[in-house]
Every structure is written in C-alpha cells, then in structure tokens.
Scaffold this motif. Structure first.
Motif, PDB file in Angstrom:
ATOM      1  N   TYR A 253      34.825  24.145 100.333  1.00 53.70           N
ATOM      2  CA  TYR A 253      36.482  23.369 100.223  1.00 53.70           C
ATOM      3  C   TYR A 253      37.771  23.445 100.474  1.00 53.70           C
ATOM      4  CZ  TYR A 253      39.858  20.098  97.614  1.00 53.70           C
ATOM      5  OH  TYR A 253      40.781  19.445  97.617  1.00 53.70           O
TER       6      TYR A 253
ATOM      7  N   THR B 177      39.893  23.137 103.922  1.00 52.83           N
ATOM      8  CA  THR B 177      40.785  21.733 103.817  1.00 52.83           C
ATOM      9  C   THR B 177      42.179  22.638 103.315  1.00 52.83           C
ATOM     10  OG1 THR B 177      38.835  21.696 102.056  1.00 52.83           O
ATOM     11  CG2 THR B 177      41.329  20.288 101.950  1.00 52.83           C
TER      12      THR B 177
ATOM     13  N   GLN C   4      44.590  19.691  99.849  1.00 48.29           N
ATOM     14  CA  GLN C   4      43.889  20.356  98.469  1.00 48.29           C
ATOM     15  C   GLN C   4      45.271  19.776  97.349  1.00 48.29           C
ATOM     16  OE1 GLN C   4      42.565  24.388  97.838  1.00 48.29           O
ATOM     17  NE2 GLN C   4      42.399  24.444 100.153  1.00 48.29           N
TER      18      GLN C   4
ATOM     19  N   VAL D  34      45.119  16.185  96.965  1.00 52.05           N
ATOM     20  CA  VAL D  34      43.936  15.706  96.326  1.00 52.05           C
ATOM     21  C   VAL D  34      44.431  16.228  94.852  1.00 52.05           C
ATOM     22  CG1 VAL D  34      41.194  16.164  95.333  1.00 52.05           C
ATOM     23  CG2 VAL D  34      42.244  15.597  98.161  1.00 52.05           C
ATOM     24  N   THR D  35      44.744  17.337  94.306  1.00 54.05           N
ATOM     25  CA  THR D  35      44.770  17.592  93.315  1.00 54.05           C
ATOM     26  C   THR D  35      45.940  16.586  92.266  1.00 54.05           C
ATOM     27  OG1 THR D  35      44.754  20.190  93.493  1.00 54.05           O
ATOM     28  CG2 THR D  35      46.036  19.730  91.483  1.00 54.05           C
TER      29      THR D  35
ATOM     30  N   PHE E 166      46.778  13.254  93.295  1.00 53.95           N
ATOM     31  CA  PHE E 166      46.207  12.617  92.702  1.00 53.95           C
ATOM     32  C   PHE E 166      45.602  12.704  91.290  1.00 53.95           C
ATOM     33  CE2 PHE E 166      42.482   9.373  92.993  1.00 53.95           C
ATOM     34  CZ  PHE E 166      42.719   8.374  93.559  1.00 53.95           C
TER      35      PHE E 166
ATOM     36  N   VAL F 191      49.333  10.878  95.381  1.00 54.71           N
ATOM     37  CA  VAL F 191      48.913  11.743  96.146  1.00 54.71           C
ATOM     38  C   VAL F 191      50.155  13.242  96.653  1.00 54.71           C
ATOM     39  CG1 VAL F 191      48.837  12.202  99.227  1.00 54.71           C
ATOM     40  CG2 VAL F 191      47.974  10.939  97.547  1.00 54.71           C
TER      41      VAL F 191
ATOM     42  N   LEU G  94      34.020  15.100  93.840  1.00 52.92           N
ATOM     43  CA  LEU G  94      35.764  15.423  94.692  1.00 52.92           C
ATOM     44  C   LEU G  94      36.429  15.956  93.159  1.00 52.92           C
ATOM     45  CD1 LEU G  94      37.458  16.244  97.086  1.00 52.92           C
ATOM     46  CD2 LEU G  94      37.708  13.520  96.928  1.00 52.92           C
ATOM     47  N   ASP G  95      36.433  14.894  92.403  1.00 54.48           N
ATOM     48  CA  ASP G  95      37.387  15.470  91.467  1.00 54.48           C
ATOM     49  C   ASP G  95      36.591  17.338  90.579  1.00 54.48           C
ATOM     50  OD1 ASP G  95      39.182  15.764  88.912  1.00 54.48           O
ATOM     51  OD2 ASP G  95      37.683  14.250  87.806  1.00 54.48           O
TER      52      ASP G  95
ATOM     53  N   ASP H 109      37.357  20.294  93.241  1.00 53.02           N
ATOM     54  CA  ASP H 109      39.032  20.505  93.076  1.00 53.02           C
ATOM     55  C   ASP H 109      39.600  21.424  91.719  1.00 53.02           C
ATOM     56  OD1 ASP H 109      41.167  20.235  94.459  1.00 53.02           O
ATOM     57  OD2 ASP H 109      42.014  18.824  92.084  1.00 53.02           O
TER      58      ASP H 109
END
Length: 231
Positions: free
Chosen positions: A60, A64, A69, A72-73, A75, A115, A186-187, A190
């Motif tokens: 990932y 990514t 990245q 995502v973190t 979020f 985001v 995904l959580d 990440d």
C-alpha cells in the motif's frame, strides 16, 4: 491528551510509537502475571503481521502516492475525533472537547470530509482519547497486562474499553457490509503503514519492548503527560 501513536490498538506492533514517550521506563513483573499465555498470543499476532498485514501495508505504501496516503490518514483521524470528543466529555475535559468539536466541524467542511487537516494549522491540536483512558480517569485500575489475539497489547481495563470504543466509531452503524468491511480494512492497513518506519526502532526482546512501551504510553496518556520521571 495529545495524539501519540495510532488511532487504535491493532495487531502486534501498533504501540511501537509509544516508546517516543519522554517518560519511558520498564514495567514490573507484577503487571504481567499471564506472561506465558501472552507470549504465545504475541507469537500468533506477530506471525499474522509478518506474513499478512505487514506485506499488505508495505505494498500500500509503495503504490499509493504520499498525498493520497496523507488524505486517507486525515480522513480516518477526522472520524476518530468524534470518539475523542465523546471521551473528553465523559472525562470532564470541556476545553479539549471544544477543540475536538472545532476540529470535526472545520475538517469535515473546509477539509472535505476530513481528507485535508485544516484544523491543525489553525492551532487546534488533535487529542487522543478512548474509553480505556476514560475508565482510568474515573479511577478504574488498569489490571493485568494482556495480549489480545488480533488486537495486540492491552490491559484488563483497556480490553473492556474496546466495546464502547467500537460504538463510538461508524462501523456498527453501517448497513452495507461491503463498504463497512472495505473501509475498516483500509483503516487498519493505513494504521499499519504509518508504523513501518517506527518498527525499526524495536530492540531486544520484542515482546518485552512492546509490553513496556504500551504500559508506559497508556500511563502517559491517562495522566495527560503528568507522570513521575524515574530518572
């Protein structure tokens, strides 16, 4: 307490960042009376991480873009701020709860559903609270150290706190199983990817290192950094 480490307790090494606490010290043997069982569970978790979660996290991170990245973190951090808010209210930390509220409002709107983290540059620093810490603030003792399958290091108190923690997040309220499972996966990935660099700092007996890091960091968080320096 300001954020240190990850959003949640995860498999095997998620408390590696805890060693960055300025009050690092060794745990006593009395805190780990179930060490033999805990070590067996630790080996299971470590094997699972080595051959499953870690390779996925490395892949990932490799494919990514860094900007994605970070988004995502941010979020998932924004979602976690709701739990921070709830626990700060339960602990009577009204000022911190106000910061949490402001963070959620600003990041969810101007930050496009979290985001982008627009709150931190505004001076609204992120807190890190969970129900285990809330129980600690209420005077509940930590109990013995315990290594939980899949979830990693914990204590009796923090293990109990995992249940209300879960209901402070979005997953129990999501009806679409595919979306819920994909979002949770995904959580976790990440979170694990964010710890790849810190993992290199582990030395000596991995089990002892992670146990001590976890226990010391939890004390640091519950006491808002006001701990006695043994040195």
């Amino acid at each position: 307490m300001k954020r240190l480490g990850t959003r949640k307790i995860g498999p095997v090494i998620v408390t590696v960042a805890a060693m960055l606490s300025p009050t690092w010290s060794w745990a006593t043997a009395e805190q780990d009376p179930w060490e033999n069982v805990n070590r067996a569970i630790f080996r299971f978790n470590d094997t699972l991480d080595t051959y499953a979660l870690k390779p996925v996290a490395q892949g990932y991170q490799k494919i990514t873009p860094e900007l994605v990245q970070k988004g995502v973190t941010n979020f998932f951090n924004n979602i976690g701020d709701v739990a921070n808010l709830a626990n700060n209210l339960l602990q009577g930390k009204v000022q911190h709860a106000g910061v949490d509220t402001s963070r959620v409002l600003f990041n969810s709107t101007f930050g496009v559903l979290g985001v982008m983290d627009v709150a931190t540059p505004m001076g609204l620093q992120r807190n890190n609270e969970d129900f285990g810490q809330t129980l600690g603030v209420w005077g509940v003792g930590s109990g013995s150290y315990v290594m939980l399958p899949f979830f990693g290091p914990s204590t009796v108190r923090d293990g109990i706190g995992l249940v209300p923690n879960a209901y402070m997040g979005p997953y129990p309220y999501m009806n679409n199983m595919g979306v819920r499972n994909g979002m949770y996966a995904l959580d976790v990935v990440d979170d694990r990817a964010n710890l790849l660099a810190a993992e290199k700092l582990i030395t000596g007996d991995r089990y002892v290192f992670i146990r001590n890091a976890y226990l010391q960091n939890r004390e640091y968080l519950i006491k808002d950094g006001e701990v006695v320096d043994d040195f």
